[in-house]
Design an enzyme around this catalytic site. Structure first.
Site, PDB file in Angstrom:
ATOM      1  N   ASP A   1      30.506  24.521 103.292  1.00  0.00           N
ATOM      2  CA  ASP A   1      30.344  23.140 102.829  1.00  0.00           C
ATOM      3  C   ASP A   1      28.859  22.902 102.599  1.00  0.00           C
ATOM      4  O   ASP A   1      28.177  22.296 103.415  1.00  0.00           O
ATOM      5  CB  ASP A   1      30.916  22.182 103.878  1.00  0.00           C
ATOM      6  CG  ASP A   1      30.762  20.731 103.450  1.00  0.00           C
ATOM      7  OD1 ASP A   1      30.407  20.484 102.289  1.00  0.00           O
ATOM      8  OD2 ASP A   1      30.983  19.850 104.304  1.00  0.00           O
ATOM      9  N   SER A   2      28.378  23.405 101.482  1.00  0.00           N
ATOM     10  CA  SER A   2      26.932  23.440 101.246  1.00  0.00           C
ATOM     11  C   SER A   2      26.498  22.401 100.228  1.00  0.00           C
ATOM     12  O   SER A   2      27.317  21.775  99.567  1.00  0.00           O
ATOM     13  CB  SER A   2      26.558  24.815 100.720  1.00  0.00           C
ATOM     14  OG  SER A   2      27.057  24.957  99.400  1.00  0.00           O
ATOM     15  N   THR A   3      25.186  22.281 100.088  1.00  0.00           N
ATOM     16  CA  THR A   3      24.619  21.510  98.982  1.00  0.00           C
ATOM     17  C   THR A   3      24.620  22.407  97.733  1.00  0.00           C
ATOM     18  O   THR A   3      25.106  23.534  97.773  1.00  0.00           O
ATOM     19  CB  THR A   3      23.184  21.072  99.330  1.00  0.00           C
ATOM     20  OG1 THR A   3      22.476  22.217  99.820  1.00  0.00           O
ATOM     21  CG2 THR A   3      23.177  20.011 100.421  1.00  0.00           C
ATOM     22  N   PRO A  42      17.739  25.140 100.400  1.00  0.00           N
ATOM     23  CA  PRO A  42      18.272  25.814 101.581  1.00  0.00           C
ATOM     24  C   PRO A  42      19.649  26.459 101.376  1.00  0.00           C
ATOM     25  O   PRO A  42      20.014  27.374 102.119  1.00  0.00           O
ATOM     26  CB  PRO A  42      18.345  24.711 102.644  1.00  0.00           C
ATOM     27  CG  PRO A  42      18.155  23.428 101.925  1.00  0.00           C
ATOM     28  CD  PRO A  42      17.416  23.731 100.668  1.00  0.00           C
ATOM     29  N   ASP A  89      20.893  28.288 111.359  1.00  0.00           N
ATOM     30  CA  ASP A  89      21.027  28.824 110.008  1.00  0.00           C
ATOM     31  C   ASP A  89      22.338  29.614 109.903  1.00  0.00           C
ATOM     32  O   ASP A  89      22.534  30.603 110.618  1.00  0.00           O
ATOM     33  CB  ASP A  89      19.814  29.740 109.761  1.00  0.00           C
ATOM     34  CG  ASP A  89      19.831  30.339 108.368  1.00  0.00           C
ATOM     35  OD1 ASP A  89      20.867  30.270 107.686  1.00  0.00           O
ATOM     36  OD2 ASP A  89      18.780  30.892 107.969  1.00  0.00           O
ATOM     37  N   GLY A  90      23.217  29.177 109.018  1.00  0.00           N
ATOM     38  CA  GLY A  90      24.528  29.804 108.852  1.00  0.00           C
ATOM     39  C   GLY A  90      24.422  31.275 108.463  1.00  0.00           C
ATOM     40  O   GLY A  90      25.235  32.102 108.902  1.00  0.00           O
ATOM     41  N   HIS A 112      36.630  16.392 101.224  1.00  0.00           N
ATOM     42  CA  HIS A 112      36.928  16.972 102.537  1.00  0.00           C
ATOM     43  C   HIS A 112      38.380  17.417 102.669  1.00  0.00           C
ATOM     44  O   HIS A 112      38.657  18.425 103.306  1.00  0.00           O
ATOM     45  CB  HIS A 112      36.511  16.001 103.653  1.00  0.00           C
ATOM     46  CG  HIS A 112      35.019  15.889 103.771  1.00  0.00           C
ATOM     47  ND1 HIS A 112      34.350  14.690 103.787  1.00  0.00           N
ATOM     48  CD2 HIS A 112      34.061  16.854 103.836  1.00  0.00           C
ATOM     49  CE1 HIS A 112      33.044  14.920 103.865  1.00  0.00           C
ATOM     50  NE2 HIS A 112      32.848  16.222 103.887  1.00  0.00           N
TER      51      HIS A 112
END
Ligand code: AG3
Length: 273
Positions: free
Chosen positions: A157-159, A164, A139-140, A65
């Site tokens: 900041d995604s998976t 998704p 949804d971004g 972060h």
């Protein structure tokens, strides 16, 4: 006496996994988007996993972060409006608030992530109580297409780029992002493990290079992510130039890290070619 040992493992390849010995599994839910698990581990405190991959642990979340927020903070004009895509745990927003940013929009696709964070990671998700932070569950990709707002920083900041988050690594998405950045604004994305996910890094870097004037990749050491070496890639419609300003010191981030994280090992440079 029967000894039962419980472990959570993230698989990196068919032949390797990282295992955490756990005291307890606190939660396991299947949402419309993904599977969320929460474990209480011995060495890293509470651990949040999405689709079997470690997202954050209490013990080392500060590294990810700080690096996704503080590094881009110190380049180009000082940011005042920031958009976070993903980041439903609140960790990125937390650092931005701490940097004094007053106008933060956080768009997270899965409201369950926010709920889990509020319950199990109160210190991290406390950002959602701040007046500076506006949380949108949505949804971004759609948000970016439909909104006309401009931002000084956009933090993705995604998976990992499967499921998704796949669209968050596409050139088309970076194009839409560009129209929402101020003239010397910066977008930053987590771009995966250079060692285990070189295609994620190559995708992010190549996609951004097609769209933006300046692109820079930097790395950090994150012990609970695959291989420990993690990459972030940032880009701007303008040149990316450091500000002559003294930096705050985090728990990982400092002025040496700000410079040194851009010095890349040769195998990482080769992924970017
Ligand atoms: N999001 C990026 C986590 C990627 C980890 N990948 C993995 N373990 N395979 C972190 C979310 C924290 N806000």
């Amino acid at each position: 006496m029967r000894l039962i040992e419980n472990w959570f493992s993230e698989r990196y390849s068919d032949n390797l996994q990282l295992s955490f010995r756990i005291k307890d599994q606190l939660l396991s839910i299947k949402t419309d988007y993904q599977r969320i698990d929460l474990f209480d581990t011995y060495d890293f405190g509470k651990l949040l996993s999405i689709d079997g991959t470690v997202q954050l642990t209490e013990k080392d979340e500060y590294i990810y972060h700080e690096m996704i927020t503080m590094v881009p903070y110190y380049f180009n004009s000082k940011p005042s409006r920031v958009l976070i895509i993903g980041g439903g745990d609140g960790g990125a927003a937390r650092r931005l608030v701490d940097l004094g940013i007053k106008n933060i929009i956080n768009v997270e696709i899965d409201g369950n992530v926010v709920e889990v964070a509020k319950k199990y990671f109160p210190a991290i998700s406390s950002s959602f109580k701040e007046s500076a932070v506006k949380l949108i569950i949505g949804d971004g990709i759609k948000y970016i297409k439909e909104s006309s707002d401009k931002f000084d920083r956009i933090i993705i900041d995604s998976t990992d780029p499967v499921g998704p988050a796949e669209g968050l690594f596409s050139q088309e998405f970076y194009n839409d992002i560009k129209s929402h950045l101020t003239t010397d604004g910066i977008v930053v994305t987590q771009s995966g493990s250079p060692y285990y996910q070189p295609t994620a890094l190559a995708m992010a870097h190549k996609g951004m290079t097609e769209v933006f004037r300046d692109v820079k990749t930097y790395c950090a050491f994150i012990p609970t992510y695959p291989s420990g070496l993690w990459s972030f890639t940032m880009a701007s419609p303008d040149r990316i130039v450091g500000r002559d300003e003294s930096t705050v010191t985090g728990k990982y981030f400092n002025s040496d890290v700000l410079t040194g994280s851009f010095y890349l090992p040769e195998f990482v440079k080769n992924i970017l070619k």
